[in-house]
Every structure is written in C-alpha cells, then in structure tokens.
Design a protein around this motif. Structure first.
Motif, PDB file in Angstrom:
ATOM      1  N   ARG A 198     -95.582 -12.977   5.167  1.00  0.00           N
ATOM      2  CA  ARG A 198     -95.452 -12.418   4.084  1.00  0.00           C
ATOM      3  C   ARG A 198     -96.083 -13.245   2.809  1.00  0.00           C
ATOM      4  N   LEU A 209     -91.296 -14.568   7.821  1.00  0.00           N
ATOM      5  CA  LEU A 209     -89.978 -13.868   7.712  1.00  0.00           C
ATOM      6  C   LEU A 209     -89.008 -14.335   8.369  1.00  0.00           C
ATOM      7  N   THR A 252     -88.299 -10.685   3.025  1.00  0.00           N
ATOM      8  CA  THR A 252     -88.228  -9.726   4.232  1.00  0.00           C
ATOM      9  C   THR A 252     -89.601  -8.984   4.272  1.00  0.00           C
ATOM     10  N   ALA A 253     -89.807  -8.179   5.152  1.00  0.00           N
ATOM     11  CA  ALA A 253     -90.949  -7.160   5.259  1.00  0.00           C
ATOM     12  C   ALA A 253     -91.092  -6.200   3.824  1.00  0.00           C
ATOM     13  N   SER A 254     -89.879  -6.278   3.260  1.00  0.00           N
ATOM     14  CA  SER A 254     -89.979  -5.164   2.116  1.00  0.00           C
ATOM     15  C   SER A 254     -89.958  -5.884   0.655  1.00  0.00           C
ATOM     16  N   THR A 255     -90.097  -7.202   0.546  1.00  0.00           N
ATOM     17  CA  THR A 255     -90.286  -7.925  -0.347  1.00  0.00           C
ATOM     18  C   THR A 255     -91.522  -7.705  -1.313  1.00  0.00           C
ATOM     19  N   PRO A 256     -91.442  -7.267  -2.522  1.00  0.00           N
ATOM     20  CA  PRO A 256     -92.446  -7.155  -3.378  1.00  0.00           C
ATOM     21  C   PRO A 256     -93.564  -8.199  -3.164  1.00  0.00           C
ATOM     22  N   SER A 257     -94.840  -7.845  -3.093  1.00  0.00           N
ATOM     23  CA  SER A 257     -95.851  -8.736  -3.069  1.00  0.00           C
ATOM     24  C   SER A 257     -96.301  -9.521  -4.270  1.00  0.00           C
TER      25      SER A 257
END
Length: 252
Positions: A58, A94, A125-130
């Motif tokens: 990520r 990740l 995680t994969a859903s962590t904001p960029s």
C-alpha cells in the motif's frame, strides 16, 4: 458577507505569522535550545522499499501538520522522515506491522527533550486511505505548540502546565530554556492542552520560583491541525500580569 470576509482575513493573517515564524527559525536567534529540523537524522528522503515483501503493498502519502518533523517506521524499519508541515510518500507491505510515527523533539542545551513526546501508529490494510494526516490531536488527546517571542528588555524562562496533574499524569513541564531579549517567534515544542493549561513566564535565573506572569484560557487561540499557539512577551515578568497585559497573543 462581512463576517465571512473577517474570518478569511483572520485566517490569512495567521498563515502570514506562521510563515514569518518559519523565516525567523531559519535565521537563528541564539536561544538556548536545539531546533528539531537541525537535529542529526531529522531529514532525508524516504526509503520507500517494501522491506523485501512479495505480498500486496500500500502506498500512502503521510501529511505532517506538526511544527516538528516525524520519523516513520514499520516493524523497526525506518521508512523516512516527514519534515515540519510537510509530507512524505511511503510504500509498505500489508502483511507487516502497524505504521509508526514519532515526532522529533527539540532539545535544550543540557540535551534534554523539550515538551511532550508525540507519536502513534495505525494498521495498514487494503482499505487504509491513500492520504493519512498527522495533527495535534493524537489518540484523541489535543496538544499545543508554543511559539514565543520576547520583546522585553530582559531574558526570560518559562514553564508549561505548572501545578497540573500528579504521578504518571503530571503535566507540568519546565522547559530548561531561556529566551533572550528582542527574540522573534521561537518554537519550544508540544504540550498537553488541558482545561487548566497555563504558561508561566519568569525572569531568567528564577528557577521557576517567585513572581511570574501567566497565560490562561488560550485553547481558542490554538491552531487546529498544527497546534501552533503564537505568543508575545512585552515586559519583564514578575508583576502577576495575565494575557492581555504584558503578555499577548501574537497579532493582537
């Protein structure tokens, strides 16, 4: 419309003061502490390598709103440094541990850190904001950064949150710093913002005893994000003055 314009002008004025403070820090005022931007290892390009992981990764832009640089690490591996009011891009696996950030503190001439240590972590995680923001709110607690000028004729010393808390939650901090006469706005670290937060200013050499002047009830003047609090000293402390007398918020 008039109120909106006033609010906008106030925001522009505050930004200008911060820029002036940055310039003042760059000039050096001879005050007895170490600026964290000049601390060895405080700057440098990020190591964006994913630590040898072949798994999913990520890429995150870490935005640092604090007036001190922060170091980033994962599983003990340094990932780089975000400068004061700056950002850095890191790429992390990740399947690694939490991404940790720690603020680089100023130090006084004795080598002791000034203010509170700030730091925290977040799980990637994969859903962590960029885009992740580091601000003066850390794990639900607010902090403020002192930027102080001395326009008086004498050198001063100061303490923060004097008399507040006990034991492990004792919030009193004696800077061990001095501010010379005719000093521009100078940064002195971060401190817990409490309901009874105070800043006491003493004549230099008083060793935090005897007469002092004080700031109280300044939470509304703390910038939301950076936590910066701009303050001026206009007279040698010791008269029991409070904010609005010989002590004012910068720009007032």
């Amino acid at each position: 419309m008039q109120r909106t314009q006033s609010t906008t002008l106030a925001g522009i004025a505050f930004l200008c003061l911060v820029i002036l403070a940055l310039l003042a820090l760059g000039c050096g005022s001879g005050n007895r502490f170490t600026d964290p931007e000049n601390t060895p290892g405080a700057a440098g390009p990020p190591d964006s390598s994913p630590g040898g992981s072949d798994g999913p990764q990520r890429t995150i832009k870490v935005v640092n709103k604090l007036f001190s640089p922060v170091r980033l690490a994962q599983d003990g591996k340094a990932l780089g440094t975000a400068g004061r009011v700056d950002s850095v891009i890191v790429t992390v696996p990740l399947d690694g541990g939490p991404l940790r950030w720690d603020m680089i503190q100023s130090r006084n001439t004795a080598g002791d850190p000034v203010g509170e240590p700030l730091g925290y972590h977040f799980v990637v995680t994969a859903s962590t904001p960029s885009r992740v923001i580091i601000s003066n709110t850390v794990n639900g607690e607010k902090y403020f950064a002192i930027m102080l000028s001395n326009r008086a004729d004498d050198e001063v010393e100061f303490g923060v949150n004097m008399g507040l808390g006990t034991g492990e939650k004792r919030w009193e901090r004696r800077c061990g710093c001095t501010l010379e006469p005719d000093s521009p706005l100078t940064y002195f670290g971060y401190y817990r913002l409490l309901e009874g937060s105070n800043i006491r200013v003493y004549p230099s050499g008083a060793n935090y005893s005897g007469p002092y002047d004080t700031w109280l009830r300044f939470s509304h003047q703390v910038d939301n994000g950076s936590g910066i609090l701009l303050l001026n000293i206009f007279a040698t402390p010791g008269g029991g003055n409070t904010a609005g007398g010989s002590l004012t918020a910068a720009g007032s």
